[in-house]
Design a protein around this motif. Structure first.
Motif, mmCIF file in Angstrom:
data_model
loop_
_atom_site.group_PDB
_atom_site.id
_atom_site.type_symbol
_atom_site.label_atom_id
_atom_site.label_comp_id
_atom_site.label_asym_id
_atom_site.label_seq_id
_atom_site.Cartn_x
_atom_site.Cartn_y
_atom_site.Cartn_z
ATOM 1 N N ASP A 99 -52.967 -30.222 -69.179
ATOM 2 C CA ASP A 99 -53.294 -29.012 -68.411
ATOM 3 C C ASP A 99 -53.694 -29.415 -66.996
ATOM 4 O OD1 ASP A 99 -54.214 -26.650 -67.353
ATOM 5 O OD2 ASP A 99 -55.989 -26.512 -68.632
ATOM 6 N N PRO A 100 -52.769 -29.286 -66.024
ATOM 7 C CA PRO A 100 -53.084 -29.724 -64.660
ATOM 8 C C PRO A 100 -53.960 -28.733 -63.896
ATOM 9 C CG PRO A 100 -50.896 -28.752 -64.713
ATOM 10 C CD PRO A 100 -51.392 -28.766 -66.144
ATOM 11 N N GLY A 101 -54.100 -27.520 -64.435
ATOM 12 C CA GLY A 101 -54.782 -26.481 -63.668
ATOM 13 C C GLY A 101 -53.864 -25.996 -62.572
ATOM 14 N N ALA A 102 -54.416 -25.527 -61.502
ATOM 15 C CA ALA A 102 -53.603 -25.064 -60.380
ATOM 16 C C ALA A 102 -53.017 -26.260 -59.626
ATOM 17 C CB ALA A 102 -54.455 -24.218 -59.441
ATOM 18 N N VAL A 103 -51.817 -26.075 -59.110
ATOM 19 C CA VAL A 103 -51.164 -27.104 -58.294
ATOM 20 C C VAL A 103 -50.913 -26.502 -56.921
ATOM 21 C CG1 VAL A 103 -49.174 -28.630 -58.044
ATOM 22 C CG2 VAL A 103 -50.087 -28.111 -60.329
ATOM 23 N N GLY A 104 -51.400 -27.184 -55.879
ATOM 24 C CA GLY A 104 -51.317 -26.618 -54.541
ATOM 25 C C GLY A 104 -50.583 -27.487 -53.563
ATOM 26 N N TYR A 105 -50.935 -27.336 -52.292
ATOM 27 C CA TYR A 105 -50.312 -28.131 -51.234
ATOM 28 C C TYR A 105 -50.502 -29.622 -51.498
ATOM 29 C CZ TYR A 105 -49.209 -24.282 -48.039
ATOM 30 O OH TYR A 105 -48.657 -23.177 -47.457
ATOM 31 N N TYR A 106 -49.556 -30.398 -50.991
ATOM 32 C CA TYR A 106 -49.579 -31.860 -51.118
ATOM 33 C C TYR A 106 -49.541 -32.294 -52.588
ATOM 34 C CZ TYR A 106 -51.606 -30.806 -46.556
ATOM 35 O OH TYR A 106 -51.860 -30.268 -45.315
ATOM 36 N N LYS A 107 -48.996 -31.394 -53.452
ATOM 37 C CA LYS A 107 -48.909 -31.643 -54.907
ATOM 38 C C LYS A 107 -50.296 -31.924 -55.504
ATOM 39 C CE LYS A 107 -44.167 -33.370 -54.756
ATOM 40 N NZ LYS A 107 -43.238 -34.493 -55.100
ATOM 41 N N LEU A 108 -51.289 -31.305 -54.892
ATOM 42 C CA LEU A 108 -52.670 -31.494 -55.319
ATOM 43 C C LEU A 108 -52.912 -30.781 -56.654
ATOM 44 C CD1 LEU A 108 -54.947 -33.001 -53.855
ATOM 45 C CD2 LEU A 108 -55.743 -30.805 -52.990
ATOM 46 N N LYS A 109 -53.461 -31.493 -57.625
ATOM 47 C CA LYS A 109 -53.736 -30.921 -58.940
ATOM 48 C C LYS A 109 -55.238 -30.643 -59.090
ATOM 49 C CE LYS A 109 -49.853 -33.253 -61.172
ATOM 50 N NZ LYS A 109 -49.438 -34.253 -62.207
ATOM 51 N N GLU A 110 -55.516 -29.460 -59.591
ATOM 52 C CA GLU A 110 -56.907 -29.042 -59.788
ATOM 53 C C GLU A 110 -57.664 -30.032 -60.669
ATOM 54 O OE1 GLU A 110 -59.455 -25.213 -61.569
ATOM 55 O OE2 GLU A 110 -57.241 -25.184 -61.575
#
Length: 516
Positions: A299-310
């Motif tokens: 479960d990565p959580g949210a994935v945002g800019y720069y492939k950042l994982k929560e």
């Protein structure tokens, strides 16, 4: 003629504004609060405005109304005594102790001019709930009305005699022998007073006594029922009315029990009682804090800019938070629901906290939104209700259930959130205060970075259900926002977030425990 009238009008208006002594006196009177008792003004005391609330000195209030009070200037605490109710207030502390029970208030007292100032609104609510008195505050006219309720049983005292225990109930009217009924049921000695009237909360309390554990009062239509939870089965008991002192006397004679150690002294008995009191108090102390980095593993959580994982951000912040707390609170045990990249079902997180006797539960998350403009940090406490603006966050965080096994997912079926949160009612006020303190510290550390303060909110998060302790969920920023994602991936920002959380937790712990 016209000129004289014009000048007269100008001088009259100017005099009202600056030189009229009556106007000056009226302006000064606005800083005084009138106290009305039984329909007449008995005096005035100064008040101050802070946060749109009126504050008064506890010492002024106590002196004018001839109430007992004790102020510890070095610790900035004041004890106010009304009947059998004892209110302990502390400077800059949102907890007040009422008869050995810690209660949260909205407006913390403050120290000024060598005395403690308390918000009138808080004082009115506490006195109305726990004493025979009724206060009514007229904010417009700055008037505090002070009356006595229509009751005839005002307070209870317990004394220990050589032949037993004497419980004295102070009464404002006489009672016949037939008005007093007693009975023993499952360790409770009930005294039923026909025609008796009393304030339930003012009379009820848990006490530290060698004979009585707790007192509970219940007002019925025709009588007042007062139960005394006894530590030992009595040999005999009786009730009578003492017309000389105006008291109902309930005598309790204990059974004579042969002691295993006849040489045990009164001093050793007193010591054992003190030890028991300290043991009970230690049960309330915050000795274990559980940090819950959200998501993890599959479960990565949210994935945002720069492939950042929560999951990565919150784990890093969680470990930093633990390090800060270990330094600031060396005697407190710090536990993690996860300290590496593994998946933990939501239900197991609070189960872990409960099994390890956690006293605080902090769940860490990052936010995400379809709108790239959404930004900021916010703190949640559990509630069956939710702010409408929190809807997206709640749905996103609860989606972690889809990573759980089919068997585990059935745990959430048919659970009514209203019922699920009822078990936490005792902690919701504490959780709300913890959330407000943490949010304040986050604001202090993150606003200089340009991050937005989104405030304290409430919502039905599965990860918080079942935690038998104060608990909050922190959304430390939006990784779907390019600027905040850039900030959140920096170690310096993560360190600031962790430090802010630690400061908030330490303040909550100090506030809560100093009130015990």
């Amino acid at each position: 003629m016209f000129r004289r009238k014009f000048l007269k009008k100008i001088s009259y208006g100017f005099g009202l504004a600056l030189f009229n002594p009556l106007h000056w006196l009226r302006a000064q009177e606005r800083s005084l609060l009138k106290i009305e008792k039984d329909g007449r003004i008995i005096g005035q005391i100064p008040f101050l405005l802070k946060q749109n609330q009126c504050y008064i000195k506890l010492t002024d209030f106590a002196d004018l109304n001839h109430l007992g009070q004790f102020t510890n200037t070095s610790r900035r605490k004041t004890l106010l005594i009304m009947d059998q109710a004892k209110f302990k207030f502390t400077h800059d502390n949102s907890f007040v102790v009422v008869n050995d029970r810690a209660l949260q208030i909205l407006y913390a007292p403050f120290w000024k001019e060598g005395a403690l100032w308390v918000a009138i609104a808080e004082l009115v609510e506490l006195i109305n709930e726990f004493t025979q008195y009724h206060l009514q505050f007229d904010d417009v006219h700055k008037l505090l009305r002070f009356t006595v309720r229509n009751i005839n049983i005002t307070s209870i005292q317990i004394e220990h005699k050589s032949n037993g225990t004497l419980i004295a109930l102070n009464a404002t009217r006489s009672f016949a022998a037939d008005d007093l009924k007693t009975k023993m049921v499952n360790g409770w000695l009930y005294l039923e007073i026909v025609g008796g009237r009393g304030e339930e909360k003012a009379l009820s309390r848990k006490i530290n006594d060698s004979t009585v554990r707790e007192i509970r009062a219940a007002q019925l239509d025709q009588l007042l029922s007062i139960g005394f939870h006894l530590k030992k089965e009595p040999q005999a008991y009786e009730a009578l009315y003492d017309d000389v002192n105006g008291q109902i006397l309930l005598t309790v004679h204990e059974k004579t029990i042969q002691k295993d150690n006849p040489e045990k002294t009164d001093d050793s008995q007193s010591q054992s009682i003190d030890e028991e009191l300290e043991r009970q108090k230690s049960g309330w102390m915050i000795h274990t804090i559980v940090i819950d980095p959200g998501h993890g593993g599959k479960d990565p959580g949210a994935v945002g800019y720069y492939k950042l994982k929560e999951k990565d951000i919150v784990l890093s912040v969680g470990l930093l938070l633990g390090d800060y707390l270990k330094k600031r609170l060396p005697g407190v045990k710090i536990l993690y629901t996860r300290d590496r990249d593994v998946f933990i079902p939501l239900w197991k997180r609070t189960k872990f906290a409960n099994e390890n006797q956690g006293r605080l539960f902090i769940s860490l998350h990052c936010n995400s939104s379809k709108s790239r403009r959404a930004r900021g940090f916010e703190t949640y406490f559990l509630s069956a209700e939710k702010d409408e603006k929190a809807r997206e966050v709640v749905l996103t965080e609860n989606e972690s259930i889809k990573f759980e096994t089919a068997h585990d997912q059935k745990r959430y079926e048919g659970i009514n959130f209203v019922l699920a949160t009822l078990a936490q009612n005792a902690f919701i006020k504490y959780s709300q205060y913890l959330a407000s303190v943490v949010q304040k510290m986050l604001r202090k550390f993150l606003r200089p970075l340009g991050m937005k303060d989104r405030g304290v909110k409430q919502g039905p998060f599965w990860v918080m259900v079942g935690a038998t302790m104060p608990n909050i969920l922190v959304e430390m920023g939006y990784i779907s926002n390019k600027n905040e994602a850039k900030l959140l991936r920096r170690k310096s920002t993560q360190s600031k977030i962790a430090l802010a959380l630690a400061e908030g937790i330490v303040k909550f712990k100090n506030d809560f425990e100093s009130a015990l």
